[in-house]
Design a protein around this motif. Structure first.
Motif, mmCIF file in Angstrom:
data_model
loop_
_atom_site.group_PDB
_atom_site.id
_atom_site.type_symbol
_atom_site.label_atom_id
_atom_site.label_comp_id
_atom_site.label_asym_id
_atom_site.label_seq_id
_atom_site.Cartn_x
_atom_site.Cartn_y
_atom_site.Cartn_z
ATOM 1 N N VAL A 202 0.847 -1.194 0.000
ATOM 2 C CA VAL A 202 0.000 0.000 0.000
ATOM 3 C C VAL A 202 0.881 1.243 0.000
ATOM 4 O O VAL A 202 2.046 1.212 0.403
ATOM 5 N N SER A 206 -2.621 5.286 2.224
ATOM 6 C CA SER A 206 -3.402 4.184 2.789
ATOM 7 C C SER A 206 -2.987 3.895 4.231
ATOM 8 O O SER A 206 -3.834 3.596 5.079
ATOM 9 N N PRO A 237 -5.480 -2.320 3.071
ATOM 10 C CA PRO A 237 -5.990 -2.132 1.711
ATOM 11 C C PRO A 237 -7.510 -2.228 1.643
ATOM 12 O O PRO A 237 -8.147 -1.512 0.860
ATOM 13 N N ASN A 240 -9.163 1.017 2.816
ATOM 14 C CA ASN A 240 -8.814 2.120 1.922
ATOM 15 C C ASN A 240 -9.486 2.035 0.552
ATOM 16 O O ASN A 240 -9.393 2.980 -0.232
ATOM 17 N N ARG A 243 -11.584 5.041 0.654
ATOM 18 C CA ARG A 243 -11.008 6.369 0.914
ATOM 19 C C ARG A 243 -11.538 7.381 -0.104
ATOM 20 O O ARG A 243 -11.700 7.076 -1.276
ATOM 21 N N LEU A 366 -9.937 8.955 6.341
ATOM 22 C CA LEU A 366 -10.188 8.462 4.990
ATOM 23 C C LEU A 366 -11.077 9.387 4.164
ATOM 24 O O LEU A 366 -11.170 9.226 2.947
#
Length: 423
Positions: A202, A206, A237, A240, A243, A366
């Motif tokens: 990542v 992240s 991951p 995210n 995000r 995020l």
């Protein structure tokens, strides 16, 4: 990351809540509020200066049109000064905003009101226990000896290829590992989670999004040439994926699951308590992740707990659940329950799962929001849990299911392994 508006409006409650983590947060909280006040003051001055400059620009246009060039040129000099002021204010505002953000990154989540006080894992509260601890025969072995006896895990070969903490699974050991992964994924998808195959590296954004960065770099393997990090868990991951996302309220809840290898430096971890599979630098884990409406996240949390219990009941492993105390709950979590399986051959409990509710802490980092029924943007709640981490589950199976003739395979796994005994 805590919202600065929440800190400002609930200052005393935040300080009191963080005291459960054995943190005297008064200085940090006061500094955050002061930086926010300075930032807001600068923003007001900047907005007023820009408004004044815009008003003058319009007035200059009218003056030129009406033939009053001298007055227009006099005002142009003033707008030049205002533009310089705008630039200065913007630089000062960015500096204050960056300072505030860096400070907020250092402030942990406020524990849920139900989190017990305590300093370490010794103060965690046992809230549930299930399963019978088996009575093993004389001469029963810990899993690292069983792995050598039946040639299913080679720790020395992994040490040769990479280093300590990178075991090599062989033969029926590899098949059992694969069977557990598939079984966990099947259980999760049947429970409504959507399966994802996730990246194993990542970027920095992240790591920041889920709370591993900026202050936990030492716990992760860093690929410096590309500024990427090997994942410590699929939580990074997986969470995210959302995000910088604005969801509709009807999109909630979202549940995903994924299998990944996990990489943790675990610096300073030595001794008998980390022998064999007890603590590794690379290990396999199946994760469940949820994005929830704030009003429903604790119901979802209880559902995740029940889901992990169901898996352990089917594996017929003795386990217990601990509510983590303030001194042991992780940086980003508001509430965490740990699952531990009893290792009969080692005569100790081994952590195999953590289920956590982060409330809005990760979502704020995020920028993960949803549009509520009033049409306003609101932060989601995020949750995650191990379902499950394999090394210690495997250790528990090897040790608790051993017989004088070999290691029995839990009945629920036989359709996945194709065999019912390691001998």
């Amino acid at each position: 990351m805590l919202q600065v508006a929440f800190i400002r409006d609930h200052k005393d409650a935040v300080i009191k809540g963080l005291a459960k983590r054995n943190i005297d947060a008064a200085e940090m909280i006061n500094e955050a509020i002061a930086l926010d006040e300075e930032r807001r003051s600068l923003q007001t001055k900047l907005d007023n200066t820009k408004a004044e400059s815009n008003t003058l620009s319009k007035e200059i246009g009218h003056l030129f049109k009406s033939g009053e060039a001298q007055k227009a040129n006099e005002l142009k000099a003033k707008t030049t000064t205002l533009k310089e002021t705008v630039k200065t204010l913007e630089e000062a505002l960015n500096e204050k905003a960056d300072a505030l953000k860096e400070l907020l990154y250092k402030i942990p989540n406020v524990p849920h009101t139900s989190v017990p006080e305590g300093n370490s894992d010794e103060d965690n509260e046992e809230i549930f226990r299930a399963g019978d601890i088996p009575q093993l025969f004389d001469g029963a072995l810990p899993h690292w000896e069983l792995a050598k006896k039946y040639d299913i895990i080679d720790f020395e070969l992994g040490n040769k290829v990479t280093g300590a903490g990178f075991p090599v699974y062989k033969g029926k050991g590899a098949k059992l590992q694969r069977a557990l992964i598939t079984y966990f994924l099947d259980k999760n998808t049947k429970a409504g989670y959507t399966e994802y195959q996730l990246p194993h590296l990542v970027n920095e954004a992240s790591g920041i999004g889920t709370g591993q960065l900026p202050d936990k770099e030492g716990q992760m393997y860093h690929v410096t040439a590309d500024n990427l990090y090997l994942i410590p868990t699929a939580e990074v991951p997986g969470t995210n994926l959302f995000r910088d996302t604005l969801l509709n309220e009807s999109d909630l809840p979202i549940g995903i699951t994924g299998y990944t290898p996990c990489f943790r430096r675990e610096a300073g971890s030595y001794g008998a308590h980390v022998r064999g599979l007890n603590r590794l630098h690379q290990f396999d884990k199946v994760e469940i992740i949820r994005v929830e409406h704030p009003q429903k996240s604790y119901d979802a949390f209880e559902g995740m707990i029940a889901h992990v219990k169901d898996i352990l009941n089917e594996l017929k492993l003795p386990y217990r659940i601990l509510k983590l105390c303030g001194g042991d709950v992780t940086f980003a979590s508001a509430l965490t329950y740990d699952f531990e399986v009893f290792s009969t051959a080692q005569d100790r409990w081994l952590e195999i799962s953590s289920v956590s509710n982060f409330e809005t802490f990760q979502a704020n980092r995020l920028k993960l929001r949803f549009k509520n029924s009033d049409g306003k943007n609101e932060l989601c709640h995020t949750l995650n849990g191990s379902s499950l981490a394999l090394p210690r589950v495997l250790a528990g199976i090897l040790e608790n299911y051993q017989t004088e003739d070999g290691i029995r395979i839990p009945e629920v796994l036989v359709p996945y392994t194709g065999f019912d005994m390691i001998s």
